[in-house]
Design an enzyme around this catalytic site. Sequence first.
Site, PDB file in Angstrom:
ATOM      1  N   GLU A  49       0.795  -1.241   0.000  1.00 34.96           N
ATOM      2  CA  GLU A  49       0.000   0.000   0.000  1.00 34.96           C
ATOM      3  C   GLU A  49       0.819   1.278   0.000  1.00 34.96           C
ATOM      4  OE1 GLU A  49      -3.578  -2.530   0.987  1.00 34.96           O
ATOM      5  OE2 GLU A  49      -1.432  -2.738   1.106  1.00 34.96           O
ATOM      6  N   TYR A  78       3.500   2.007   1.821  1.00 33.13           N
ATOM      7  CA  TYR A  78       4.149   2.365   3.083  1.00 33.13           C
ATOM      8  C   TYR A  78       5.678   2.204   2.965  1.00 33.13           C
ATOM      9  CZ  TYR A  78      -0.414   2.625   5.433  1.00 33.13           C
ATOM     10  OH  TYR A  78      -1.678   2.989   5.824  1.00 33.13           O
ATOM     11  N   ARG A 129       3.110  -8.918   3.910  1.00 32.34           N
ATOM     12  CA  ARG A 129       2.098  -8.384   3.000  1.00 32.34           C
ATOM     13  C   ARG A 129       2.799  -7.661   1.864  1.00 32.34           C
ATOM     14  NH1 ARG A 129      -3.531  -5.251   4.493  1.00 32.34           N
ATOM     15  NH2 ARG A 129      -4.312  -5.072   2.357  1.00 32.34           N
ATOM     16  N   HIS A 187      -1.776   4.042  -1.434  1.00 32.62           N
ATOM     17  CA  HIS A 187      -2.791   4.986  -0.968  1.00 32.62           C
ATOM     18  C   HIS A 187      -2.903   6.201  -1.892  1.00 32.62           C
ATOM     19  CE1 HIS A 187      -3.940   2.825   2.522  1.00 32.62           C
ATOM     20  NE2 HIS A 187      -2.779   2.922   3.136  1.00 32.62           N
ATOM     21  N   GLN A 194     -18.298   4.004   4.751  1.00 33.36           N
ATOM     22  CA  GLN A 194     -18.799   5.158   5.498  1.00 33.36           C
ATOM     23  C   GLN A 194     -18.436   5.142   6.972  1.00 33.36           C
ATOM     24  OE1 GLN A 194     -22.909   5.158   3.142  1.00 33.36           O
ATOM     25  NE2 GLN A 194     -22.842   6.805   4.620  1.00 33.36           N
TER      26      GLN A 194
END
Length: 683
Positions: free
Chosen positions: A168, A170, A218, A256, A343
């Site tokens: 992601e 990082y 990961r 991201h 949400q």
Amino acid sequence: MTTHPFPHLLSPLQAGAHTLPNRTLMGSMHTGIEHLDRPAQRLAAFYAERARGGAGLIATGGFAMNSEARLDEHGPMLVTPEQAEALRPIANAVHAEGGKIVLQVLHTGRYGKVANLVGASGIPSPINRRVPRPLASEEVWRTIEDYVRCAELAMHAGFDGVEVMGSEGYFINQFTTTRCNDRTDEFGGSVENRHRLPVEIVRRTRERLGEKALVMYRISALDLVEGGAPADEIVALARSLEAAGADIINTGFGWHEAKVPTIAYLVPRAAFRAAGARIKRALRIPLILSNRINTPDVAEDIIASGDADMVSMARPFLADADFVRKAAAGRADAINTCIACNQACLDFIFNNKPTSCLVNPRAGRELEFAQMPPPAARRRVAVVGAGAAGLAFAVTAAERGHGVTLFEAAPQIGGQLNLARAVPGKSEFDELLRYFRTRIADLGVDLKVSAQPSAADLAAGRFDRVVVATGVKPRQPDIAGIDHPKVIGYADLLSGRRGAGQRVAIIGAGGIGFDVAEYLLHDEADPAGALATPEAAVLKFHAEWGVDLANGSAGGLRPPRPASPSRSVTLLQRKPQKPGATLGLTTGWALRARLDQLGLKTIAGCSYERIDDAGLHLRVNGQPMVLEVDTVVVCAGQESESRLATELRAHGVEPAVIGGAQVAAELDALRAIDQGTRLAMTL
């Protein structure tokens, strides 16, 4: 011999020294629970409930291994024995339920909101204005030792192992790609050098922890950013990690900062399956596939096909902690399915709120709900309105032993949810309605559809309590010609009662207005029904967003091929600011981008004058304009449908009023379900 309904999903898996009872991982997620009072007790209750529900393995949210690694100044860290002891109740609670849990070790690198921001190079992220300080070579080696020390402390706290977060975008991911690594030392340049950081972390962690610890890594299986890793480098890294001692490889998709959605409702189920399968074929150790896997049948198909050995489902375990238990019992129909709305999970996190779930308000609030006392007596309750609020109340009240009669004026349950499910990408609301129908039947709720009880009937003494959940009605703006034949309301459009022409103006740019735009443009973009099969939906998604699953080019991107709808749609709002400001933080950008692709036009700062045969007459910044349209769709907000509540009070009955009947703000299923659930818990 009894066979499981999902034999591959529910079969055990050997990962290193650990035998996992099934092929499900509750994937890591930021929860924000760490910032509340009694965080360890809250997290223990949160994860224990998922272990009790059958999760084969659980990964915690990320813990920093030093102060530079934190997501923000208050981010969770594991750097001292005292902090490890404070986390021990979490591992103990999961083990008491027969589960296994690993602690995720996370360095955010250039994504961090900390003063001492560090990274592979001094290249800032486009989503963070802070510029990272490049770590010197000796500082990188020190950080590797910090990773290993954090893993040791996790084992001291009783965890079964660790997940090293290398996906992601990082910190580790920032070292592995040329996008943000311009180093010339042993951690930059060649593929081997750029992979040195993750390989050394895994190798040294294995050496230090021994064979009994579960070491999971990961990996970013598809970066979806320019300058990201190509397929051959990703496969090479996975093989190196296997050789270094990893027991299992988990997958992530998209940094991201990527401009391709990866987990929102716009993404088809298992949309990135092929990228994970490519890595799986190169490994001897198990591989976990993630992203938009939310039902046991999808998970079963992935594992049965050999594309992965295990599936990661983070938000689905928020939606239903008993996901696995229900699947094993042959009750997949009773699973409360994640609808990928974001949400109450990601949007809450970005608003500095602890995570929860739209379809399951109990998620993340386990201690709070456990403290609510059982009902003192069984009550006879009438609920009028089977929309989101009424359904949540009825089901929860019935679960607590009350006798519930649920009235619905329409021929079917759902209320405004039936409009939401008509919007492309929001068909997951079908799952929510399926869940409520199942619970109504299982709990014996007396459902009466096409029924509108009068206030006199409800006040006649048959019920101890009356709950009014009659919802909303569309607001009609005061515009000359609002009754013109070319004007239709959003409810008539989304319900299919009326259609729209080729040139459409939408009055109102809130969430409903954007949904209507998606509905109208999607209808034209997909005239042949290309979304009729899941495979076709995935291919269409990849084409529109420019995803190269073969990943021949760095980052897995290719030129997008958006559809070209023939319908012309213009979205209008009175406010002068850019339309779309009220959309969800983590889904709104993707919806706006998709509608831009489809040619949606927007006009802000409008004042509406009249509607006639010529079209919609308005003024923009004081200048007159006529939109020559065939259809004007009104999405100008809602008003509470509160007539029944007023009539009940006239009969001496004070009802509980919930959902849209109380506050008519957008189509707020999050508030409605939470309110209905909580009211039932206090009955």
